[in-house]
Write an enzyme that holds these catalytic residues in place. Structure first.
Site, PDB file in Angstrom:
ATOM      1  CE1 TYR A  71      61.552 -73.579  13.984  1.00 46.95           C
ATOM      2  CE2 TYR A  71      61.883 -75.298  15.631  1.00 46.95           C
ATOM      3  CZ  TYR A  71      61.839 -74.894  14.301  1.00 46.95           C
ATOM      4  OH  TYR A  71      62.099 -75.790  13.300  1.00 46.95           O
ATOM      5  CD  GLN A 109      63.335 -74.886  -0.563  1.00 51.81           C
ATOM      6  OE1 GLN A 109      64.444 -74.363  -0.503  1.00 51.81           O
ATOM      7  NE2 GLN A 109      63.171 -76.141  -0.886  1.00 51.81           N
ATOM      8  CG  ASP A 112      62.850 -65.277   6.176  1.00 49.80           C
ATOM      9  OD1 ASP A 112      62.012 -64.707   5.452  1.00 49.80           O
ATOM     10  OD2 ASP A 112      63.875 -65.815   5.726  1.00 49.80           O
ATOM     11  CG  HIS A 127      59.847 -75.716   3.938  1.00 52.26           C
ATOM     12  ND1 HIS A 127      61.199 -75.751   3.678  1.00 52.26           N
ATOM     13  CD2 HIS A 127      59.288 -76.621   3.086  1.00 52.26           C
ATOM     14  CE1 HIS A 127      61.446 -76.634   2.731  1.00 52.26           C
ATOM     15  NE2 HIS A 127      60.309 -77.178   2.346  1.00 52.26           N
ATOM     16  CB  CYS A 135      46.388 -75.824  18.825  1.00 52.14           C
ATOM     17  SG  CYS A 135      45.895 -76.689  20.329  1.00 52.14           S
ATOM     18  CB  CYS A 138      41.889 -77.600  18.905  1.00 58.62           C
ATOM     19  SG  CYS A 138      42.535 -75.914  18.819  1.00 58.62           S
ATOM     20  CB  CYS A 176      45.819 -73.340  21.753  1.00 59.95           C
ATOM     21  SG  CYS A 176      44.367 -73.214  20.713  1.00 59.95           S
TER      22      CYS A 176
HETATM   23 ZN   LIG Z   1      43.882 -75.532  20.632  1.00 59.66          ZN
END
Ligand SMILES: [Zn+2]
Length: 215
Positions: A71, A109, A112, A127, A135, A138, A176
């Site tokens: 990613y 979809q 980017d 998507h 996270c 949470c 997070c």
């Molecule tokens: Zn969190």
């Protein structure tokens, strides 16, 4: 109002001009021109992995570092890409519709962010988005435009490496801001359901009179 798909350009222009509620559906084809990889078919490999195998919760649970590398690669491309003529035309058309009091919405979809970069405002990202993380604990969703998203990912993600690099410790992966737990890309992975909120807003697209599909 025709319910049949239109192939007649002249007729299309007429219908478009008269339409008061327009929804445009876009997919990977729109962004391919901007250099965003499609990850389909035989070319859908990242290193030795099928992109579709990495875009799953199972892959993330098994090897979050590898999925984050993948990613990071995708974020890096998206963040360094520019909207093309199609994105810009749609953004301009939204502006025109707004001035004329007509409704206009893009349901995409694509993850980017190029529609927004082009200036489109009313965009539903079915998507998810490479600009957001969620996270794992949470469930807080955050916008994160940092590139790389964490220092450990700097220089990683090269799709041409012959084998995977040493695994990055989970502690060094993105966290997070609220609870410091591991975050994941805010992307709807294979086997996951679409965000009910987004789905709900999209289904209102049924109220739109004209749907244009740009795939
Ligand atoms: Zn969190």
């Amino acid at each position: 109002m025709s319910k049949q798909p239109l192939s007649d350009y002249k007729e299309f222009r007429k219908v478009l001009k008269e339409a008061q509620n327009i929804v445009v559906l876009t997919g990977a084809g729109v962004s391919a021109e901007s250099g965003i990889p499609v990850f389909r078919g035989v070319g859908g490999l990242w290193r030795t992995h099928r992109a579709t195998d990495l875009a799953t919760l199972e892959a993330f649970k098994t090897n979050p570092a590898l999925v984050w590398e993948f990613y990071h690669y995708r974020r890096d491309i998206a963040f360094n890409s520019y909207p093309n003529t199609a994105h810009k035309a749609l953004a301009l058309y939204e502006k025109i519709c707004k001035e004329q009091g007509r409704k206009f919405c893009i349901i995409t979809q694509n993850v980017d962010g190029l529609h927004r970069k082009a200036g489109s405002e009313n965009v539903l990202e079915l998507h998810g988005s490479l600009q957001k993380v969620i996270c794992t604990k949470c469930k807080q969703i955050e916008i994160n435009m940092q590139n790389p998203i964490c220092e450990a990912l700097r220089g990683r993600g090269d799709p041409n490496e012959e084998q995977d690099l040493p695994v990055i410790p989970v502690d060094d992966l993105p966290k997070c801001t609220k609870c410091q737990s591991l975050v994941r890309p805010y992307i709807v992975w294979f086997g996951e359901n679409l965000d009910p909120d987004v789905l709900n807003k999209s289904s209102k697209g049924n109220l739109y009179k004209l749907a244009i599909c740009v795939s």
